[in-house]
Structures are given as C-alpha cells and as structure tokens.
Design a protein around this motif. Structure first.
Motif, short mmCIF file in Angstrom:
data_model
loop_
_atom_site.label_atom_id
_atom_site.label_comp_id
_atom_site.label_asym_id
_atom_site.label_seq_id
_atom_site.Cartn_x
_atom_site.Cartn_y
_atom_site.Cartn_z
N GLY A 4 0.84 -1.19 0.00
CA GLY A 4 0.00 0.00 0.00
C GLY A 4 0.87 1.24 0.00
N THR A 16 0.37 -0.72 -5.90
CA THR A 16 -1.05 -0.51 -6.22
C THR A 16 -1.31 -0.56 -7.72
OG1 THR A 16 -0.62 1.87 -6.01
CG2 THR A 16 -1.57 0.76 -4.12
N ALA A 35 -3.84 -3.22 -9.34
CA ALA A 35 -4.98 -2.80 -10.15
C ALA A 35 -5.02 -3.55 -11.47
CB ALA A 35 -4.90 -1.29 -10.40
N THR A 57 -3.56 -0.48 3.87
CA THR A 57 -4.45 -1.56 3.45
C THR A 57 -5.60 -1.01 2.61
OG1 THR A 57 -3.88 -2.87 5.41
CG2 THR A 57 -5.92 -3.44 4.27
N HIS A 58 -6.08 0.17 2.94
CA HIS A 58 -7.16 0.78 2.17
C HIS A 58 -6.75 1.02 0.73
CE1 HIS A 58 -10.72 3.14 1.28
NE2 HIS A 58 -9.93 4.10 0.81
N THR A 59 -5.49 1.41 0.51
CA THR A 59 -5.05 1.64 -0.87
C THR A 59 -5.01 0.33 -1.66
OG1 THR A 59 -2.70 1.48 -0.33
CG2 THR A 59 -3.70 3.66 -0.23
N ARG A 101 -7.05 -2.26 -1.05
CA ARG A 101 -8.45 -2.59 -1.27
C ARG A 101 -9.06 -1.76 -2.40
NH1 ARG A 101 -10.59 -2.52 5.04
NH2 ARG A 101 -9.95 -4.64 5.59
N SER A 102 -8.60 -0.52 -2.52
CA SER A 102 -9.17 0.39 -3.51
C SER A 102 -8.60 0.21 -4.91
CB SER A 102 -8.93 1.84 -3.06
OG SER A 102 -9.51 2.09 -1.80
N ALA A 103 -7.63 -0.68 -5.06
CA ALA A 103 -7.00 -0.85 -6.36
C ALA A 103 -7.98 -1.37 -7.41
CB ALA A 103 -5.80 -1.78 -6.25
N HIS A 104 -8.97 -2.17 -6.97
CA HIS A 104 -9.96 -2.69 -7.92
C HIS A 104 -11.25 -3.02 -7.17
CE1 HIS A 104 -11.82 -5.29 -10.99
NE2 HIS A 104 -11.08 -4.61 -11.84
N GLU A 105 -12.36 -2.71 -7.76
CA GLU A 105 -13.65 -2.85 -7.07
C GLU A 105 -14.06 -4.30 -6.83
OE1 GLU A 105 -16.34 -2.40 -11.16
OE2 GLU A 105 -16.46 -0.89 -9.58
N THR A 128 -12.54 -8.41 0.51
CA THR A 128 -11.76 -8.04 1.69
C THR A 128 -12.37 -8.69 2.93
OG1 THR A 128 -13.04 -6.02 2.06
CG2 THR A 128 -11.08 -5.85 0.68
#
Length: 286
Positions: free
Chosen positions: A141, A211, A215, A240-242, A244-248, A252
């Motif tokens: 991340g 990231t 993605a 960790t949020h970054t 998780r946000s790499a692809h919808e 998680t």
C-alpha cells in the motif's frame, strides 16, 4: 528436486516434509505436505517457512497441498544477487521455485506481510502460474498517517517506526507466548546470518508501492482476497485501504488480531484461508 530430508509427523493427520531445491543458483529448503489443490505460502520479512508450520498444518488438514519456500536471504537461503535484489527479483525467484517443484496447475498464492508484496509481483509478472491471490496483512500500500495525523506516502515512514510498531505487535501478553519465540528463533538469526539482505529487504518493505500492479491484476480478472487484522500496528489501515481500492472486485476480510495473528492463532488462520480458497466469485459462495 532433492530427496526428502526430514518428515514432521504431528497429531491431527498432517504430515509436512522438508525438501530442498536449487532455484536460479540459490539453494532453498521448503516445507511441503497435504493433498489437494496447490497452495504456496510466502513468509513475512525476517521470518522463514518454519515460522508458519502450525498454519501450514492447518491448511494441509483441510485438504490442500501446501508448499512453503524460505525466500532468499532468510532462514539460511542464499541472498539474491545485488542486481536482482528488488521485489521483482524476489517474484522471479518465486516463479522459478513454482516451476522447480513441478506444480503443474496455477497455484493459490498466499503472501503474508513482505511475502504479500512478493506475491503481488509474482501474480503480475507470471499470471500463468497463479490461479488465486490472497494477501494477508500485506505490504504494497502507498499511504501512511504520520505522527502529526497527515496522510503521506509510505516511503516517508522511517524504518525506526516500523520497528517500534512490530515490537508493539508481538509483545501483548495474549500473543507473547506464541509469537515472540518464533520472532526470536527466525528473525534474529536472519539478521545475523545475512545482515545485508536483511536490511535491503527492510528497505523494500518500506518503499514498496504495488497498487498499480494490483490494479492491473484486478483488471485481468484474477480472484484476489485481502485479509487484514483490525489491530495491526505494522501495516496501517491507510496502506491496506489503498490495496483494497485498487480494484472494485477485490474481496476483503477483516479479522481480530495484530500483524502476526496467524502465528498467534493458526486454527483461525486455517478457517479463514480455507474459506477464502473455496470461495467462488461467480456465485458469491463456497
């Protein structure tokens, strides 16, 4: 592949064997056991495959064929050449390991902490080898909240801060008897036997931003699950949020515990990972 060196027979129907192989000129001992779909587990920074033996036994008991190499620079495995001492170099070594041990189907690749970063790059560079990716409290991340409460790039996090939070992670009384002994057994010898590799790997942990690669893995449609523990002091929530946000489409899971929760509670790890590895993204159920 070389002959079995040692068999580890334990109650509960698991059987793990020590074997050795040479990958790109680097000799490595690895643990293997169980029957079923192939799972490769990559250990965290400063640790070795044997650190995760109880967790591996859980997966073997639950119907998986598990492989756990000791990556270069740790646990007696020789270092990578300086020119290859990157996350990509580690990933190339893991890909060569998978081929060397004659796994014929795409593996379920699990990476913990530093091993998670290596797992991301392995899946990115060698998509034919990986059928599912599981990141457990993974590096990679790009965000960190500093002492002033400001969100900054992870590269600005100093090494001493990593060390302080790792100490806080392994010292709570409820985890002390399980986690601290393996840190002392595996982490300290790694720092002593391969000090250059140890500190170079520490730099990789600090600077890894994967990231973009993650993605792209998501766009390719590879099933990815990100597992993180809610009291992790080593991999912060922002990092960790970054991931998780790499692809919808990434799944998680948040569990109770600290960065080394899987060492403190291998039974819980077995439960979580066996559910993850049998989850069908197409139907939303195992």
């Amino acid at each position: 592949m070389e002959p079995t060196q040692q068999t580890d027979n334990r109650p509960g129907g698991s059987e793990l064997r020590w074997r050795a192989t040479t990958v790109d000129g680097v000799r490595s001992r690895y643990l293997v056991g169980g029957t079923g779909p192939s799972v490769v587990l990559l250990h965290g920074f400063g640790l070795t495959n044997r650190t995760y033996r109880a967790a591996l036994e859980e997966l073997a008991r639950r119907g998986f064929r598990v492989y756990a190499p000791t990556m270069p620079g740790f646990g007696g495995t020789d270092e990578l050449p300086r020119s290859k001492f990157t996350i990509r170099g580690y990933a190339a070594w893991v890909a060569a390991f998978i081929r060397a041990v004659d796994i014929t189907e795409p593996v379920m690749l699990i990476g913990h902490s530093f091993g998670g970063g290596v797992a991301i790059m392995t899946a990115y560079d060698s998509p034919d080898l990986v059928g599912r990716l599981v990141l457990v409290n993974s590096v990679g991340g790009s965000a960190w909240v500093n002492g002033r409460g400001t969100l900054v790039a992870m590269t600005q996090r100093p090494l001493w801060d990593w060390g302080l939070h790792l100490q806080a992670d392994v010292l709570p009384a409820q985890e002390l008897t399980r986690v601290l002994p393996v840190i002392l057994r595996d982490g300290v010898p790694a720092a002593v036997s391969h000090p250059r590799a140890f500190w170079r790997a520490a730099k990789l942990v600090r600077t890894a931003d994967l990231t973009r690669e993650l993605a792209e893995i998501g766009r390719r449609g590879l099933p990815v699950t990100i597992v993180w523990s809610n009291d992790d002091n080593v991999i912060p929530a922002a990092a960790t949020h970054t991931l998780r946000s790499a692809h919808e489409e990434f799944r998680t899971i948040t569990v109770e515990g600290r960065h080394c929760w899987l060492l403190a509670d291998p039974t819980r790890f077995g439960e979580v990972i066996s559910e993850v590895l049998t989850f069908s993204p197409a139907t939303g159920a195992a």
